[in-house]
Design an enzyme around this catalytic site. Sequence first.
Site, PDB file in Angstrom:
ATOM      1  N   TRP A 113     -20.149  17.242   9.015  1.00 35.24           N
ATOM      2  CA  TRP A 113     -19.043  16.858   8.138  1.00 35.24           C
ATOM      3  C   TRP A 113     -19.135  17.601   6.814  1.00 35.24           C
ATOM      4  O   TRP A 113     -20.211  17.705   6.218  1.00 35.24           O
ATOM      5  CB  TRP A 113     -19.087  15.358   7.858  1.00 35.24           C
ATOM      6  N   GLU A 116      -5.791  -3.173  -1.620  1.00 41.10           N
ATOM      7  CA  GLU A 116      -6.340  -4.312  -0.866  1.00 41.10           C
ATOM      8  C   GLU A 116      -7.478  -5.015  -1.608  1.00 41.10           C
ATOM      9  O   GLU A 116      -7.895  -6.105  -1.227  1.00 41.10           O
ATOM     10  CB  GLU A 116      -6.895  -3.826   0.485  1.00 41.10           C
ATOM     11  N   LYS A 149     -14.406  18.187   9.963  1.00 39.66           N
ATOM     12  CA  LYS A 149     -15.447  18.178  10.997  1.00 39.66           C
ATOM     13  C   LYS A 149     -15.655  19.592  11.489  1.00 39.66           C
ATOM     14  O   LYS A 149     -14.852  20.133  12.237  1.00 39.66           O
ATOM     15  CB  LYS A 149     -15.029  17.256  12.148  1.00 39.66           C
ATOM     16  N   THR A 174       0.860  -1.191   0.000  1.00 37.68           N
ATOM     17  CA  THR A 174       0.000   0.000   0.000  1.00 37.68           C
ATOM     18  C   THR A 174       0.892   1.236   0.000  1.00 37.68           C
ATOM     19  O   THR A 174       2.046   1.170   0.419  1.00 37.68           O
ATOM     20  CB  THR A 174      -0.884   0.033   1.243  1.00 37.68           C
TER      21      THR A 174
HETATM   22  P1  AMP Z   1      -4.488   2.624  -3.268  1.00 41.20           P
HETATM   23  O1  AMP Z   1      -4.468   1.483  -2.341  1.00 41.20           O
HETATM   24  O2  AMP Z   1      -3.203   3.365  -3.357  1.00 41.20           O
HETATM   25  O3  AMP Z   1      -4.976   2.212  -4.628  1.00 41.20           O
HETATM   26  O4  AMP Z   1      -5.537   3.687  -2.697  1.00 41.20           O
HETATM   27  C1  AMP Z   1      -6.874   3.354  -2.452  1.00 41.20           C
HETATM   28  C2  AMP Z   1      -7.628   4.596  -2.062  1.00 41.20           C
HETATM   29  O5  AMP Z   1      -7.673   5.523  -3.159  1.00 41.20           O
HETATM   30  C3  AMP Z   1      -9.079   4.357  -1.727  1.00 41.20           C
HETATM   31  O6  AMP Z   1      -9.247   3.865  -0.417  1.00 41.20           O
HETATM   32  C4  AMP Z   1      -9.661   5.755  -1.919  1.00 41.20           C
HETATM   33  O7  AMP Z   1      -9.427   6.583  -0.807  1.00 41.20           O
HETATM   34  C5  AMP Z   1      -8.861   6.284  -3.098  1.00 41.20           C
HETATM   35  N1  AMP Z   1      -9.643   6.096  -4.329  1.00 41.20           N
HETATM   36  C6  AMP Z   1      -9.547   5.106  -5.227  1.00 41.20           C
HETATM   37  N2  AMP Z   1     -10.422   5.276  -6.237  1.00 41.20           N
HETATM   38  C7  AMP Z   1     -11.122   6.404  -5.958  1.00 41.20           C
HETATM   39  C8  AMP Z   1     -12.192   7.109  -6.597  1.00 41.20           C
HETATM   40  N3  AMP Z   1     -12.707   6.733  -7.759  1.00 41.20           N
HETATM   41  N4  AMP Z   1     -12.672   8.217  -5.982  1.00 41.20           N
HETATM   42  C9  AMP Z   1     -12.154   8.642  -4.811  1.00 41.20           C
HETATM   43  N5  AMP Z   1     -11.143   8.031  -4.181  1.00 41.20           N
HETATM   44  C10 AMP Z   1     -10.632   6.919  -4.729  1.00 41.20           C
END
Ligand code: AMP
Length: 546
Positions: free
Chosen positions: A448, A334, A443, A185
């Site tokens: 929110w 994940e 917040k 991650t």
């Molecule tokens: P990663 O593990 O680096 O792919 O990041 C995942 C995170 O990216 C998710 O938990 C979201 O917070 C953000 N994310 C992924 N796709 C979107 C989307 N279409 N809109 C908003 N946030 C997103």
Amino acid sequence: MLGLMQQQQLTTGSLIDHAARAHGLTEIVSRRPDGQLERSNWAEVSMRSRKVAAMLTALGAQPGDRIATLAWNRLPHLELYYGVTAAGMVLHTVNPRLFAEQIRYIVEHGGARIICVDPDLLPILEPVIADLPRIEAIVVLCAADEMPESSIPHLIAYHDRVAAADPIGAWPALDENTASSLCYTSGTTGNPKGVLYSHRSTLLHAYAACAADSMALSARDTVLLAPPLFHVNAWGLPFTSAMVGAKLVMPGSAMDGASIHQLLRDEGVTFSLGVPTLWFTVLDYIARNVSEDDRAKLKLDRVFMGGAATPRALIELFRDLLGVKANQAWGMTETSPVSTVCQPLASQMHLEGDAMTDVLATQGRAVFGVELRIENAAGEALPHDGAESGLLKVRGPWVLSAYYGNPAGADVDADGWLDTWDVAKIDADGFLHLTDRAKDVIKSGGEWISSIDLENAATAHPAVAEAAVVGVPHPRWQERPLLLLRLHPGESVEKPAMLDHLAGHVAKWWLPDDVLVVDDLPHTATGKLLKTVLRARYREHLGGVG
Ligand code: AMP
């Protein structure tokens, strides 16, 4: 009574075998470090990946061993995708854009003894190699006569070793639950954590990602592999493309607007995906440099965006500039990642203009296999009414059950739900509306405010290239929004004008307390706004902390 159908294991070896058999001559194009394009095809990649497996075995690799890569989107990396995984080893892709200490931590934690590195990325490995005692062999993804000078001794030239290797015959018979790849991650807080995919999860995810209401990939597509192979398996594109036999185009490290446009034009790209910031760069280049006639000749049909919320302005820019459908998808490392995809329903197909953008600006609906749940702070399920927002949870056969190193099931609850740390609403039709990362929610006085909605409204202003909204401590309201703007070159916008513009889009009490124009906004190594840095930088801006 059990069914009487065959138990074929779902493995990446079966995928590359199929691509070679059914789509052997379909081209794969790749940009070399010197900028030149080289061409291969699925049959050749299949053959070379068998040689890669033999080469790694000769270096002492055993089934289950992690093979680390520090590499761009190029042919050798694709060959490793199959050569490593189909042979029963685990491909551990490492993001070269991370800090040296993170790279060292991730490689060490993954436990690889062999690392494969692009020649231009050797300088990233050099300062940390002494602190990676487990690494026994370093394979540089070039030929011996292209080997760069390096302080690291005994470098192995990939092309020479692969050329000399005898390809292995049939791939070993693997249980489909065998681990296939490992990806960490992005780790904006704490240490990065490893997500260990299996052959089964990878193939099920690929089936789901190809479907018509997902990416709708087919043998008629030419796919530009824009998302990096070192981030969540490039959203599974190396696997989906092999499954359907699409032509694959890999941009190497040249991700600037001109280079990407050249590939779109010359290779007849029909499909791509990536983070919104990448596409803003590409569209900005096209708008400034490509004539309307030449834009009309592009074959680009649809582009998926994810990794961060897709601003409405970008969806509209794709429509107006190129006549391209921009689909948003949501997922995480994940979750392999594809979990929800935004495709309109039959009842929405007549919508036009803003009404269609309203639909496309959501994160879309769960693909079969993935289940979504939103919860309040007490862990109670919230209704899917488009009104209540809560913490998003997810489960499914390509969703993680434990981070690498933990026992299976350790990181989900008893019912298999994984915390996403995203905050969302789900409407009655099942469309997901992401409002924030849990830690980015603002917040204000017990209510929110959604930073994503505010950023969307700000980027709808024509002067704005990129917007970030962060919650900043406030003496009366606990937190209030601060808006940071990066403008298009030569543009300007004053705070009162921006607040006027925003007032047309959001509730009055959401309006930011201040608006600052900045030269640049910080991003993570995977293209997300780095809000931790912004929050720290502007912590005292509204007088909330002494
Ligand atoms: P990663 O593990 O680096 O792919 O990041 C995942 C995170 O990216 C998710 O938990 C979201 O917070 C953000 N994310 C992924 N796709 C979107 C989307 N279409 N809109 C908003 N946030 C997103």
